[in-house]
Design a protein around this motif. Structure first.
Motif, PDB file in Angstrom:
ATOM      1  N   GLU A 136       0.863  -1.197   0.043  1.00 37.66           N
ATOM      2  CA  GLU A 136      -0.047  -0.040  -0.087  1.00 37.66           C
ATOM      3  C   GLU A 136       0.913   1.275  -0.095  1.00 37.66           C
ATOM      4  O   GLU A 136       1.923   1.189   0.434  1.00 37.66           O
ATOM      5  CB  GLU A 136      -0.892  -0.009   1.248  1.00 37.66           C
ATOM      6  CG  GLU A 136      -1.979  -1.094   1.357  1.00 37.66           C
ATOM      7  CD  GLU A 136      -2.791  -1.152   2.378  1.00 37.66           C
ATOM      8  OE1 GLU A 136      -2.440  -0.359   3.174  1.00 37.66           O
ATOM      9  OE2 GLU A 136      -3.719  -2.040   2.586  1.00 37.66           O
ATOM     10  N   ALA A 137       0.385   2.283  -0.744  1.00 40.71           N
ATOM     11  CA  ALA A 137       1.072   3.376  -0.680  1.00 40.71           C
ATOM     12  C   ALA A 137       0.208   4.553  -1.131  1.00 40.71           C
ATOM     13  O   ALA A 137      -0.719   4.498  -1.529  1.00 40.71           O
ATOM     14  CB  ALA A 137       2.117   3.308  -1.503  1.00 40.71           C
ATOM     15  N   PHE A 138       0.689   5.883  -0.776  1.00 38.72           N
ATOM     16  CA  PHE A 138       0.057   6.998  -1.225  1.00 38.72           C
ATOM     17  C   PHE A 138       0.906   7.553  -2.447  1.00 38.72           C
ATOM     18  O   PHE A 138       2.096   7.881  -2.289  1.00 38.72           O
ATOM     19  CB  PHE A 138      -0.127   8.223  -0.286  1.00 38.72           C
ATOM     20  CG  PHE A 138      -1.152   7.757   0.842  1.00 38.72           C
ATOM     21  CD1 PHE A 138      -2.426   7.969   0.339  1.00 38.72           C
ATOM     22  CD2 PHE A 138      -0.755   6.954   1.931  1.00 38.72           C
ATOM     23  CE1 PHE A 138      -3.526   7.334   1.569  1.00 38.72           C
ATOM     24  CE2 PHE A 138      -1.737   6.506   2.789  1.00 38.72           C
ATOM     25  CZ  PHE A 138      -3.066   6.939   2.506  1.00 38.72           C
ATOM     26  N   TRP A 139       0.100   8.024  -3.282  1.00 36.97           N
ATOM     27  CA  TRP A 139       1.032   8.552  -4.634  1.00 36.97           C
ATOM     28  C   TRP A 139       0.676   9.989  -4.842  1.00 36.97           C
ATOM     29  O   TRP A 139      -0.494  10.641  -4.858  1.00 36.97           O
ATOM     30  CB  TRP A 139       0.890   7.482  -5.866  1.00 36.97           C
ATOM     31  CG  TRP A 139       1.008   6.246  -5.742  1.00 36.97           C
ATOM     32  CD1 TRP A 139      -0.035   5.425  -5.055  1.00 36.97           C
ATOM     33  CD2 TRP A 139       2.228   5.641  -5.788  1.00 36.97           C
ATOM     34  NE1 TRP A 139       0.732   4.214  -5.036  1.00 36.97           N
ATOM     35  CE2 TRP A 139       2.052   4.095  -5.535  1.00 36.97           C
ATOM     36  CE3 TRP A 139       3.386   6.056  -6.007  1.00 36.97           C
ATOM     37  CZ2 TRP A 139       3.164   3.218  -5.411  1.00 36.97           C
ATOM     38  CZ3 TRP A 139       4.719   5.084  -5.884  1.00 36.97           C
ATOM     39  CH2 TRP A 139       4.258   3.552  -5.609  1.00 36.97           C
ATOM     40  N   ILE A 140       1.731  10.827  -5.611  1.00 36.57           N
ATOM     41  CA  ILE A 140       1.505  12.200  -5.937  1.00 36.57           C
ATOM     42  C   ILE A 140       2.257  12.357  -7.225  1.00 36.57           C
ATOM     43  O   ILE A 140       3.375  11.616  -7.394  1.00 36.57           O
ATOM     44  CB  ILE A 140       2.475  13.111  -5.037  1.00 36.57           C
ATOM     45  CG1 ILE A 140       1.806  13.184  -3.642  1.00 36.57           C
ATOM     46  CG2 ILE A 140       2.432  14.576  -5.835  1.00 36.57           C
ATOM     47  CD1 ILE A 140       0.615  14.050  -3.386  1.00 36.57           C
ATOM     48  N   GLU A 162       9.788  17.244   0.670  1.00 36.62           N
ATOM     49  CA  GLU A 162       9.876  16.079   1.135  1.00 36.62           C
ATOM     50  C   GLU A 162       8.949  15.713   2.168  1.00 36.62           C
ATOM     51  O   GLU A 162       8.924  16.334   3.237  1.00 36.62           O
ATOM     52  CB  GLU A 162      11.105  15.868   2.217  1.00 36.62           C
ATOM     53  CG  GLU A 162      11.763  14.670   2.494  1.00 36.62           C
ATOM     54  CD  GLU A 162      13.269  14.576   3.331  1.00 36.62           C
ATOM     55  OE1 GLU A 162      13.091  13.996   4.027  1.00 36.62           O
ATOM     56  OE2 GLU A 162      14.071  15.304   2.704  1.00 36.62           O
ATOM     57  N   VAL A 163       7.833  15.036   1.690  1.00 35.95           N
ATOM     58  CA  VAL A 163       6.573  14.803   2.490  1.00 35.95           C
ATOM     59  C   VAL A 163       6.715  13.482   3.222  1.00 35.95           C
ATOM     60  O   VAL A 163       6.982  12.447   2.972  1.00 35.95           O
ATOM     61  CB  VAL A 163       5.566  14.472   1.478  1.00 35.95           C
ATOM     62  CG1 VAL A 163       4.337  14.264   2.346  1.00 35.95           C
ATOM     63  CG2 VAL A 163       5.297  15.616   0.536  1.00 35.95           C
ATOM     64  N   LYS A 164       6.846  13.783   4.643  1.00 35.99           N
ATOM     65  CA  LYS A 164       6.954  12.620   5.588  1.00 35.99           C
ATOM     66  C   LYS A 164       5.928  12.432   6.372  1.00 35.99           C
ATOM     67  O   LYS A 164       5.691  11.354   7.259  1.00 35.99           O
ATOM     68  CB  LYS A 164       8.004  13.240   6.690  1.00 35.99           C
ATOM     69  CG  LYS A 164       9.481  13.139   5.867  1.00 35.99           C
ATOM     70  CD  LYS A 164      10.366  13.378   7.044  1.00 35.99           C
ATOM     71  CE  LYS A 164      11.790  13.423   6.365  1.00 35.99           C
ATOM     72  NZ  LYS A 164      13.088  13.543   7.350  1.00 35.99           N
ATOM     73  N   THR A 165       4.798  13.300   6.668  1.00 39.45           N
ATOM     74  CA  THR A 165       3.568  13.113   7.333  1.00 39.45           C
ATOM     75  C   THR A 165       2.105  13.060   6.458  1.00 39.45           C
ATOM     76  O   THR A 165       2.381  13.390   5.152  1.00 39.45           O
ATOM     77  CB  THR A 165       3.443  13.925   8.344  1.00 39.45           C
ATOM     78  OG1 THR A 165       3.169  15.314   7.952  1.00 39.45           O
ATOM     79  CG2 THR A 165       4.688  14.186   9.233  1.00 39.45           C
ATOM     80  N   PHE A 191      -1.716  15.546   2.608  1.00 41.19           N
ATOM     81  CA  PHE A 191      -2.900  16.213   2.399  1.00 41.19           C
ATOM     82  C   PHE A 191      -2.713  18.024   2.194  1.00 41.19           C
ATOM     83  O   PHE A 191      -3.585  18.247   1.240  1.00 41.19           O
ATOM     84  CB  PHE A 191      -4.004  15.995   3.259  1.00 41.19           C
ATOM     85  CG  PHE A 191      -4.572  14.541   3.147  1.00 41.19           C
ATOM     86  CD1 PHE A 191      -5.392  14.114   2.094  1.00 41.19           C
ATOM     87  CD2 PHE A 191      -4.292  13.634   4.280  1.00 41.19           C
ATOM     88  CE1 PHE A 191      -5.869  13.080   2.176  1.00 41.19           C
ATOM     89  CE2 PHE A 191      -4.560  12.315   4.202  1.00 41.19           C
ATOM     90  CZ  PHE A 191      -5.338  11.879   2.974  1.00 41.19           C
ATOM     91  N   ASP A 192      -1.861  18.548   2.698  1.00 38.71           N
ATOM     92  CA  ASP A 192      -1.726  19.883   2.441  1.00 38.71           C
ATOM     93  C   ASP A 192      -1.196  20.096   1.071  1.00 38.71           C
ATOM     94  O   ASP A 192      -1.661  21.005   0.320  1.00 38.71           O
ATOM     95  CB  ASP A 192      -0.636  20.444   3.436  1.00 38.71           C
ATOM     96  CG  ASP A 192      -1.276  20.875   4.825  1.00 38.71           C
ATOM     97  OD1 ASP A 192      -2.364  20.719   4.986  1.00 38.71           O
ATOM     98  OD2 ASP A 192      -0.397  20.860   5.905  1.00 38.71           O
ATOM     99  N   LEU A 193      -0.341  19.245   0.569  1.00 35.87           N
ATOM    100  CA  LEU A 193       0.157  19.319  -0.872  1.00 35.87           C
ATOM    101  C   LEU A 193      -0.939  19.286  -1.714  1.00 35.87           C
ATOM    102  O   LEU A 193      -0.987  19.931  -2.744  1.00 35.87           O
ATOM    103  CB  LEU A 193       1.103  18.394  -0.857  1.00 35.87           C
ATOM    104  CG  LEU A 193       1.939  18.107  -2.370  1.00 35.87           C
ATOM    105  CD1 LEU A 193       2.443  19.558  -2.940  1.00 35.87           C
ATOM    106  CD2 LEU A 193       2.975  17.032  -2.486  1.00 35.87           C
TER     107      LEU A 193
END
Length: 60
Positions: free
Chosen positions: A8-12, A24-27, A32-34
């Motif tokens: 599982e993963a979240f993708w941008i 660098e997205v760590k949280t 979600f802010d991005l």
């Protein structure tokens, strides 16, 4: 680094990362802010005639 990910993963999208200066997205909040900033600035073609799905952070 492998291009194959079988968990599982979240993708941008890469164009979002480029637009944001490759943060660098760590949280999850940063993730979600991005997404929120991307939608606010409307850098992606939301109205292309295709059905799109937007995510939101249910904890906010």
């Amino acid at each position: 680094m492998s291009a194959v990910h079988s968990d599982e993963a979240f993708w941008i999208q890469t164009r979002v990362l480029k637009w944001a200066g490759y943060p660098e997205v760590k949280t999850m909040d940063q993730y979600f802010d991005l997404i929120r900033k991307t939608i606010t600035k409307q850098i992606l073609p939301w109205k292309t005639g295709r059905q799109t799905y937007r995510l939101y952070n249910p904890l906010r």
